[in-house]
Design a protein around this motif. Structure first.
Motif, PDB file in Angstrom:
ATOM      1  N   ILE A  71       5.207  -0.341   1.645  1.00  0.00           N
ATOM      2  CA  ILE A  71       5.690  -1.695   1.391  1.00  0.00           C
ATOM      3  C   ILE A  71       5.220  -2.121   0.007  1.00  0.00           C
ATOM      4  CG2 ILE A  71       5.533  -4.111   2.084  1.00  0.00           C
ATOM      5  CD1 ILE A  71       5.297  -3.148   4.975  1.00  0.00           C
ATOM      6  N   LEU A  72       6.168  -2.471  -0.842  1.00  0.00           N
ATOM      7  CA  LEU A  72       5.849  -2.843  -2.210  1.00  0.00           C
ATOM      8  C   LEU A  72       5.661  -4.346  -2.369  1.00  0.00           C
ATOM      9  CD1 LEU A  72       8.364  -0.468  -4.008  1.00  0.00           C
ATOM     10  CD2 LEU A  72       5.944  -0.091  -3.561  1.00  0.00           C
ATOM     11  N   SER A 139       1.346  -5.004 -11.284  1.00  0.00           N
ATOM     12  CA  SER A 139       0.062  -4.513 -11.789  1.00  0.00           C
ATOM     13  C   SER A 139      -1.068  -4.927 -10.851  1.00  0.00           C
ATOM     14  CB  SER A 139      -0.198  -5.063 -13.192  1.00  0.00           C
ATOM     15  OG  SER A 139       0.769  -4.584 -14.101  1.00  0.00           O
ATOM     16  N   GLN A 140      -0.941  -6.140 -10.292  1.00  0.00           N
ATOM     17  CA  GLN A 140      -1.956  -6.608  -9.357  1.00  0.00           C
ATOM     18  C   GLN A 140      -2.005  -5.718  -8.124  1.00  0.00           C
ATOM     19  OE1 GLN A 140      -1.369 -10.434  -7.225  1.00  0.00           O
ATOM     20  NE2 GLN A 140      -3.295 -11.058  -8.152  1.00  0.00           N
ATOM     21  N   ARG A 141      -0.849  -5.260  -7.646  1.00  0.00           N
ATOM     22  CA  ARG A 141      -0.832  -4.381  -6.486  1.00  0.00           C
ATOM     23  C   ARG A 141      -1.544  -3.064  -6.792  1.00  0.00           C
ATOM     24  NH1 ARG A 141       2.079  -0.197  -4.268  1.00  0.00           N
ATOM     25  NH2 ARG A 141       1.965  -0.147  -1.991  1.00  0.00           N
ATOM     26  N   ILE A 142      -1.423  -2.594  -8.018  1.00  0.00           N
ATOM     27  CA  ILE A 142      -2.125  -1.367  -8.413  1.00  0.00           C
ATOM     28  C   ILE A 142      -3.629  -1.559  -8.269  1.00  0.00           C
ATOM     29  CG2 ILE A 142      -2.627   0.168 -10.357  1.00  0.00           C
ATOM     30  CD1 ILE A 142       0.247  -0.299 -11.311  1.00  0.00           C
ATOM     31  N   LEU A 155     -10.660  -6.305   0.222  1.00  0.00           N
ATOM     32  CA  LEU A 155     -11.313  -7.356  -0.552  1.00  0.00           C
ATOM     33  C   LEU A 155     -10.465  -7.743  -1.760  1.00  0.00           C
ATOM     34  CD1 LEU A 155     -15.043  -6.195  -0.474  1.00  0.00           C
ATOM     35  CD2 LEU A 155     -14.057  -8.187   0.687  1.00  0.00           C
ATOM     36  N   SER A 156      -9.888  -6.758  -2.411  1.00  0.00           N
ATOM     37  CA  SER A 156      -9.044  -7.037  -3.571  1.00  0.00           C
ATOM     38  C   SER A 156      -7.818  -7.842  -3.167  1.00  0.00           C
ATOM     39  CB  SER A 156      -8.619  -5.719  -4.228  1.00  0.00           C
ATOM     40  OG  SER A 156      -7.723  -5.958  -5.297  1.00  0.00           O
ATOM     41  N   ASP A 182       0.686  -0.434   5.410  1.00  0.00           N
ATOM     42  CA  ASP A 182       1.681   0.199   4.535  1.00  0.00           C
ATOM     43  C   ASP A 182       1.554  -0.306   3.103  1.00  0.00           C
ATOM     44  OD1 ASP A 182       2.718   1.643   6.645  1.00  0.00           O
ATOM     45  OD2 ASP A 182       4.321   0.214   7.062  1.00  0.00           O
ATOM     46  N   TYR A 183       1.305  -1.603   2.945  1.00  0.00           N
ATOM     47  CA  TYR A 183       1.177  -2.187   1.609  1.00  0.00           C
ATOM     48  C   TYR A 183      -0.042  -1.627   0.872  1.00  0.00           C
ATOM     49  CZ  TYR A 183       0.733  -5.749  -2.030  1.00  0.00           C
ATOM     50  OH  TYR A 183       0.610  -6.401  -3.250  1.00  0.00           O
TER      51      TYR A 183
END
Length: 218
Positions: A71-72, A139-142, A155-156, A182-183
């Motif tokens: 999940i993106l 970028s935040q998801r990375i 935590l992130s 999934d995310y």
């Protein structure tokens, strides 16, 4: 269609309230009702429309050859989606589907390439701004998925969802446990176990998708 809500959408920044109906006609806007689980766009297809979520929620996900799902993103009311694929004509690498009963507005983008008027100039500029903000969001998801431990990823992610500058933050996330796993690209059972440990350690409290970050979490 609630045009009062639409005029506040970033896609229509700089468009007057009186011009908005003309812009929707210019872009051949059509409203679609979606049932939960219904797919909006399929991977490997070329699209010529961008969407705006009017009500409900949609999900962006990718499934590999072996059926593993990632999940993106999960997008709620007011969100613009699929703009990059519609403008570049690159086949979708993702599926877009409704996770709730939803209503979306689809807008044709080919007209932007063929017409040079004040509407096309404003919409194109706004799409560029939206796309740049999407890049920051990705970028935040990375950051969330780069941590080596499940706790680090949680935590992130939870920190990014919490209101800032408060001692005790409460909020809802748009994912159930499987979707969150999934995310964050982790095993669901391991995720649930880690959440329980974090609760025991006094870092968080939660009920289903409602979370509280506790003051003594550091």
């Amino acid at each position: 269609m609630n045009q009062n809500a639409l005029k506040k959408n970033p896609l229509f920044a700089g468009i007057s309230e009186t011009d908005l109906p003309d812009v929707l006609t210019f872009l051949n806007g059509t409203v679609h009702q979606l049932s939960k689980g219904q797919t909006v766009f399929y991977s490997d297809t070329v699209i010529h429309q961008i969407g705006i979520v009017l009500e409900g929620r949609i999900q962006i996900e990718s499934t590999d050859f072996w059926g593993n799902k990632t999940i993106l993103d999960s997008l709620g009311s007011g969100t613009v989606f699929a703009e990059t694929y519609a403008l570049t004509k690159v086949p979708l690498m993702v599926d877009v589907l409704a996770t709730q009963n939803s209503k979306i507005l689809l807008l044709q983008t080919d007209i932007l390439e063929k017409t040079n008027n004040k509407f096309s100039q404003i919409i194109t500029k706004n799409l560029l701004t939206i796309s740049m903000k999407k890049n920051l969001h990705l970028s935040q998801r990375i950051f969330h998925t780069s941590a080596k431990t499940i706790r680090g990823r949680l935590l992130s992610y939870l920190s990014s969802q919490a209101p800032h500058n408060v001692k005790t933050a409460e909020f809802d996330i748009p994912f159930d446990r499987q979707q969150l796993a999934d995310y964050l690209q982790v095993d669901r059972s391991a995720l649930s176990a880690e959440l329980s440990k974090m609760k025991s350690d006094g870092l968080i409290d939660y009920w289903k998708n409602h979370f509280k970050l506790l003051e003594n979490s550091r």
